[in-house]
Motif scaffolding. Structure first.
Motif, PDB file in Angstrom:
ATOM      1  N   ASN A  53       0.838  -1.222   0.000  1.00 28.96           N
ATOM      2  CA  ASN A  53       0.000   0.000   0.000  1.00 28.96           C
ATOM      3  C   ASN A  53       0.862   1.258   0.000  1.00 28.96           C
ATOM      4  OD1 ASN A  53      -2.387  -1.481   0.207  1.00 28.96           O
ATOM      5  ND2 ASN A  53      -2.027  -1.800   2.402  1.00 28.96           N
ATOM      6  N   GLY A  54       2.190   1.054   0.003  1.00 32.14           N
ATOM      7  CA  GLY A  54       3.062   2.236   0.111  1.00 32.14           C
ATOM      8  C   GLY A  54       3.953   2.380  -1.102  1.00 32.14           C
ATOM      9  N   ALA A  55       5.092   3.039  -0.877  1.00 35.32           N
ATOM     10  CA  ALA A  55       6.085   3.206  -1.958  1.00 35.32           C
ATOM     11  C   ALA A  55       7.198   2.201  -1.675  1.00 35.32           C
ATOM     12  CB  ALA A  55       6.622   4.645  -1.938  1.00 35.32           C
ATOM     13  N   ALA A  56       8.411   2.484  -2.174  1.00 38.69           N
ATOM     14  CA  ALA A  56       9.511   1.530  -1.998  1.00 38.69           C
ATOM     15  C   ALA A  56       9.723   1.257  -0.511  1.00 38.69           C
ATOM     16  CB  ALA A  56      10.787   2.101  -2.594  1.00 38.69           C
ATOM     17  N   ILE A  69      -0.880  12.066  -6.728  1.00 39.89           N
ATOM     18  CA  ILE A  69      -0.341  13.407  -7.056  1.00 39.89           C
ATOM     19  C   ILE A  69       1.109  13.291  -7.541  1.00 39.89           C
ATOM     20  CG2 ILE A  69       0.318  15.646  -6.060  1.00 39.89           C
ATOM     21  CD1 ILE A  69      -2.129  15.185  -4.087  1.00 39.89           C
ATOM     22  N   ILE A  70       1.919  12.540  -6.758  1.00 44.50           N
ATOM     23  CA  ILE A  70       3.345  12.381  -7.137  1.00 44.50           C
ATOM     24  C   ILE A  70       3.452  11.741  -8.523  1.00 44.50           C
ATOM     25  CG2 ILE A  70       5.445  11.072  -6.626  1.00 44.50           C
ATOM     26  CD1 ILE A  70       5.362  13.126  -4.632  1.00 44.50           C
ATOM     27  N   THR A  71       2.646  10.703  -8.763  1.00 39.65           N
ATOM     28  CA  THR A  71       2.747   9.987 -10.039  1.00 39.65           C
ATOM     29  C   THR A  71       2.352  10.894 -11.205  1.00 39.65           C
ATOM     30  OG1 THR A  71       2.225   7.929  -8.894  1.00 39.65           O
ATOM     31  CG2 THR A  71       1.999   7.926 -11.297  1.00 39.65           C
ATOM     32  N   GLY A 102       7.063   2.439 -16.045  1.00 38.16           N
ATOM     33  CA  GLY A 102       7.003   1.944 -14.659  1.00 38.16           C
ATOM     34  C   GLY A 102       6.001   2.717 -13.826  1.00 38.16           C
ATOM     35  N   ALA A 103       6.012   4.030 -13.985  1.00 38.31           N
ATOM     36  CA  ALA A 103       5.091   4.866 -13.202  1.00 38.31           C
ATOM     37  C   ALA A 103       3.643   4.559 -13.581  1.00 38.31           C
ATOM     38  CB  ALA A 103       5.401   6.344 -13.431  1.00 38.31           C
ATOM     39  N   VAL A 104       3.377   4.387 -14.891  1.00 39.61           N
ATOM     40  CA  VAL A 104       2.013   4.059 -15.336  1.00 39.61           C
ATOM     41  C   VAL A 104       1.589   2.695 -14.784  1.00 39.61           C
ATOM     42  CG1 VAL A 104       0.622   3.428 -17.359  1.00 39.61           C
ATOM     43  CG2 VAL A 104       2.002   5.513 -17.400  1.00 39.61           C
ATOM     44  N   ILE A 131      10.187  -7.168  -1.981  1.00 40.00           N
ATOM     45  CA  ILE A 131       9.552  -7.807  -3.132  1.00 40.00           C
ATOM     46  C   ILE A 131       9.106  -6.690  -4.080  1.00 40.00           C
ATOM     47  CG2 ILE A 131       7.698  -9.375  -3.855  1.00 40.00           C
ATOM     48  CD1 ILE A 131       7.629 -10.390  -0.943  1.00 40.00           C
ATOM     49  N   PHE A 132       9.404  -6.826  -5.376  1.00 39.09           N
ATOM     50  CA  PHE A 132       9.043  -5.752  -6.317  1.00 39.09           C
ATOM     51  C   PHE A 132       8.373  -6.338  -7.557  1.00 39.09           C
ATOM     52  CE2 PHE A 132      12.597  -6.494  -9.262  1.00 39.09           C
ATOM     53  CZ  PHE A 132      13.512  -7.165  -8.462  1.00 39.09           C
ATOM     54  N   ASN A 133       8.202  -5.522  -8.595  1.00 40.10           N
ATOM     55  CA  ASN A 133       7.494  -5.978  -9.807  1.00 40.10           C
ATOM     56  C   ASN A 133       8.184  -5.413 -11.045  1.00 40.10           C
ATOM     57  OD1 ASN A 133       6.601  -3.285 -10.185  1.00 40.10           O
ATOM     58  ND2 ASN A 133       4.956  -3.633  -8.689  1.00 40.10           N
ATOM     59  N   ALA A 135       7.198  -3.066 -13.104  1.00 40.77           N
ATOM     60  CA  ALA A 135       7.131  -1.587 -13.129  1.00 40.77           C
ATOM     61  C   ALA A 135       8.266  -0.988 -12.300  1.00 40.77           C
ATOM     62  CB  ALA A 135       5.775  -1.131 -12.602  1.00 40.77           C
ATOM     63  N   ASP A 136       8.525  -1.555 -11.107  1.00 39.78           N
ATOM     64  CA  ASP A 136       9.622  -1.056 -10.265  1.00 39.78           C
ATOM     65  C   ASP A 136      10.950  -1.218 -10.987  1.00 39.78           C
ATOM     66  OD1 ASP A 136       8.032  -2.551  -7.408  1.00 39.78           O
ATOM     67  OD2 ASP A 136       7.878  -0.508  -8.149  1.00 39.78           O
ATOM     68  N   SER A 137      11.106  -2.350 -11.686  1.00 47.22           N
ATOM     69  CA  SER A 137      12.352  -2.601 -12.426  1.00 47.22           C
ATOM     70  C   SER A 137      12.526  -1.560 -13.524  1.00 47.22           C
ATOM     71  CB  SER A 137      12.323  -4.004 -13.046  1.00 47.22           C
ATOM     72  OG  SER A 137      11.951  -4.954 -12.073  1.00 47.22           O
ATOM     73  N   GLY A 142      15.309   2.773 -15.545  1.00 45.03           N
ATOM     74  CA  GLY A 142      15.152   4.076 -16.200  1.00 45.03           C
ATOM     75  C   GLY A 142      15.924   5.156 -15.493  1.00 45.03           C
ATOM     76  N   VAL A 143      15.899   5.157 -14.157  1.00 46.70           N
ATOM     77  CA  VAL A 143      16.646   6.154 -13.369  1.00 46.70           C
ATOM     78  C   VAL A 143      18.144   5.971 -13.627  1.00 46.70           C
ATOM     79  CG1 VAL A 143      17.316   6.733 -10.996  1.00 46.70           C
ATOM     80  CG2 VAL A 143      14.902   6.495 -11.584  1.00 46.70           C
ATOM     81  N   ILE A 144      18.608   4.730 -13.654  1.00 45.16           N
ATOM     82  CA  ILE A 144      20.043   4.446 -13.880  1.00 45.16           C
ATOM     83  C   ILE A 144      20.448   4.907 -15.285  1.00 45.16           C
ATOM     84  CG2 ILE A 144      21.745   2.579 -14.127  1.00 45.16           C
ATOM     85  CD1 ILE A 144      20.052   1.071 -11.920  1.00 45.16           C
TER      86      ILE A 144
HETATM   87  C1  LIG Z   1      11.055   1.846  -7.815  1.00 44.32           C
HETATM   88  C2  LIG Z   1      10.369   3.020  -7.182  1.00 44.32           C
HETATM   89  C3  LIG Z   1       9.243   2.578  -6.269  1.00 44.32           C
HETATM   90  C4  LIG Z   1       7.888   2.744  -6.960  1.00 44.32           C
HETATM   91  O1  LIG Z   1       7.690   4.137  -7.270  1.00 44.32           O
HETATM   92  C5  LIG Z   1       6.550   4.504  -7.948  1.00 44.32           C
HETATM   93  O2  LIG Z   1       5.648   3.774  -8.219  1.00 44.32           O
HETATM   94  C6  LIG Z   1       6.541   5.969  -8.350  1.00 44.32           C
HETATM   95  C7  LIG Z   1       6.146   6.154  -9.793  1.00 44.32           C
HETATM   96  C8  LIG Z   1       5.599   6.754  -7.500  1.00 44.32           C
HETATM   97  C9  LIG Z   1       6.031   6.823  -6.040  1.00 44.32           C
HETATM   98  C10 LIG Z   1       4.784   7.050  -5.218  1.00 44.32           C
HETATM   99  C11 LIG Z   1       6.973   7.989  -5.827  1.00 44.32           C
HETATM  100  C12 LIG Z   1       8.384   7.600  -5.979  1.00 44.32           C
HETATM  101  C13 LIG Z   1       8.944   7.077  -4.697  1.00 44.32           C
HETATM  102  C14 LIG Z   1      10.437   6.912  -4.836  1.00 44.32           C
HETATM  103  C15 LIG Z   1      10.905   5.845  -3.994  1.00 44.32           C
HETATM  104  O3  LIG Z   1      10.139   5.102  -3.405  1.00 44.32           O
HETATM  105  C16 LIG Z   1      12.388   5.695  -3.932  1.00 44.32           C
HETATM  106  C17 LIG Z   1      12.761   4.416  -4.590  1.00 44.32           C
HETATM  107  C18 LIG Z   1      14.180   4.407  -5.022  1.00 44.32           C
HETATM  108  C19 LIG Z   1      14.387   3.248  -5.924  1.00 44.32           C
HETATM  109  C20 LIG Z   1      15.524   3.520  -6.884  1.00 44.32           C
HETATM  110  C21 LIG Z   1      15.061   4.235  -8.105  1.00 44.32           C
HETATM  111  C22 LIG Z   1      14.671   2.024  -5.136  1.00 44.32           C
HETATM  112  C23 LIG Z   1      14.110   0.780  -5.516  1.00 44.32           C
HETATM  113  C24 LIG Z   1      13.231   0.084  -4.638  1.00 44.32           C
HETATM  114  C25 LIG Z   1      12.525  -0.983  -5.047  1.00 44.32           C
HETATM  115  C26 LIG Z   1      12.454  -1.404  -6.486  1.00 44.32           C
HETATM  116  O4  LIG Z   1      13.363  -2.465  -6.716  1.00 44.32           O
HETATM  117  C27 LIG Z   1      13.482  -2.801  -8.075  1.00 44.32           C
HETATM  118  C28 LIG Z   1      11.710  -1.731  -4.080  1.00 44.32           C
HETATM  119  C29 LIG Z   1      10.272  -1.682  -4.466  1.00 44.32           C
HETATM  120  C30 LIG Z   1       9.385  -2.402  -3.469  1.00 44.32           C
HETATM  121  O5  LIG Z   1       9.452  -1.742  -2.209  1.00 44.32           O
HETATM  122  C31 LIG Z   1       7.933  -2.458  -3.942  1.00 44.32           C
HETATM  123  O6  LIG Z   1       7.129  -3.057  -2.950  1.00 44.32           O
HETATM  124  C32 LIG Z   1       7.421  -1.068  -4.272  1.00 44.32           C
HETATM  125  C33 LIG Z   1       6.008  -1.119  -4.838  1.00 44.32           C
HETATM  126  O7  LIG Z   1       5.985  -1.983  -5.987  1.00 44.32           O
HETATM  127  C34 LIG Z   1       5.550   0.293  -5.222  1.00 44.32           C
HETATM  128  N1  LIG Z   1       6.511   0.940  -6.111  1.00 44.32           N
HETATM  129  C35 LIG Z   1       6.807   2.254  -6.013  1.00 44.32           C
HETATM  130  O8  LIG Z   1       6.272   3.021  -5.232  1.00 44.32           O
END
Ligand SMILES: CCC[C@@H]1OC(=O)[C@@H](C)C[C@H](C)CCCCC(=O)CCC[C@@H](CC)/C=C/C=C(\COC)CC[C@@H](O)[C@@H](O)C[C@H](O)CNC1=O
Length: 163
Positions: A53-56, A69-71, A102-104, A131-133, A135-137, A142-144
């Motif tokens: 339910n959160g971000a990274a 809003i951020i997205t 990824g953002a979409v 755990i990620f997906n 879109a996160d990849s 993309g950032v790199i």
């Molecule tokens: C990748 C950005 C996270 C993604 O941001 C998004 O959606 C954007 C478009 C909207 C966010 C609301 C705003 C950006 C927050 C930036 C942030 O958080 C700093 C992150 C740094 C990043 C280096 C760039 C590390 C990487 C981490 C992870 C990814 O590893 C591959 C772990 C992912 C797991 O914690 C997983 O549970 C996360 C879940 O899927 C929800 N995902 C998000 O919120």
């Protein structure tokens, strides 16, 4: 030939990544219960059905309005920088396209599922990475790519300036 904007390349890449992200999440939702897990490569790579339910790292739990809003800001910023800064820079266009896709992908989850579906469960160098997906990849790669392009480009510009 170096076109100003390689949209005929970037749009299909972006669409493909969004479709792959949503298809993978759909399969996880349809075939696994939250918490289910199975191994792909030992305990290095597992598929674990998870919701965030959160971000990274699960930061800012249940702040969905903030994430919307951020997205939207991220998506508008990418369109702006694509038009303003990425002309004749295919690498920068690719980085922006990856971040956009990824953002979409996560935006669709947040809008229609109320949380983000995660399933790629790796233990990178024994560190239990969140755990990620897909879109996160895309966002992370993309950032790199973008940082690489900016750093490399700045060096090039400096060299030209020094001549
Ligand atoms: C990748 C950005 C996270 C993604 O941001 C998004 O959606 C954007 C478009 C909207 C966010 C609301 C705003 C950006 C927050 C930036 C942030 O958080 C700093 C992150 C740094 C990043 C280096 C760039 C590390 C990487 C981490 C992870 C990814 O590893 C591959 C772990 C992912 C797991 O914690 C997983 O549970 C996360 C879940 O899927 C929800 N995902 C998000 O919120």
């Amino acid at each position: 030939m170096n076109k100003k904007y390689n949209l005929s390349v970037m749009i299909p890449i972006g669409l493909f990544l969004i479709i792959m992200d949503q298809l993978s999440k759909w399969i996880i939702v349809k075939t696994m219960n939250v918490g289910d897990s199975f191994s792909v490569i030992g305990n290095i790579l597992e598929i674990t059905s998870h919701r965030n339910n959160g971000a990274a790292w699960g930061m800012l739990q249940n702040q969905m309005i903030f994430f919307y809003i951020i997205t939207v800001i991220v998506l508008l910023a990418i369109l702006y920088f694509f038009k303003q800064d990425a002309a004749f820079k295919p690498v920068m266009q690719l980085g922006l396209t990856l971040i956009f896709a990824g953002a979409v992908g996560n935006f669709i989850d947040r809008l229609f599922r109320g949380s983000v579906v995660d399933f790629i469960d790796t233990k990178i160098i024994n560190y239990d990475f969140p755990i990620f997906n897909i879109a996160d990849s895309c966002l992370t790669i993309g950032v790199i790519v973008l940082l690489y392009e900016i750093l490399v480009n700045e060096n090039k510009e400096k060299k030209h300036a020094d001549i």
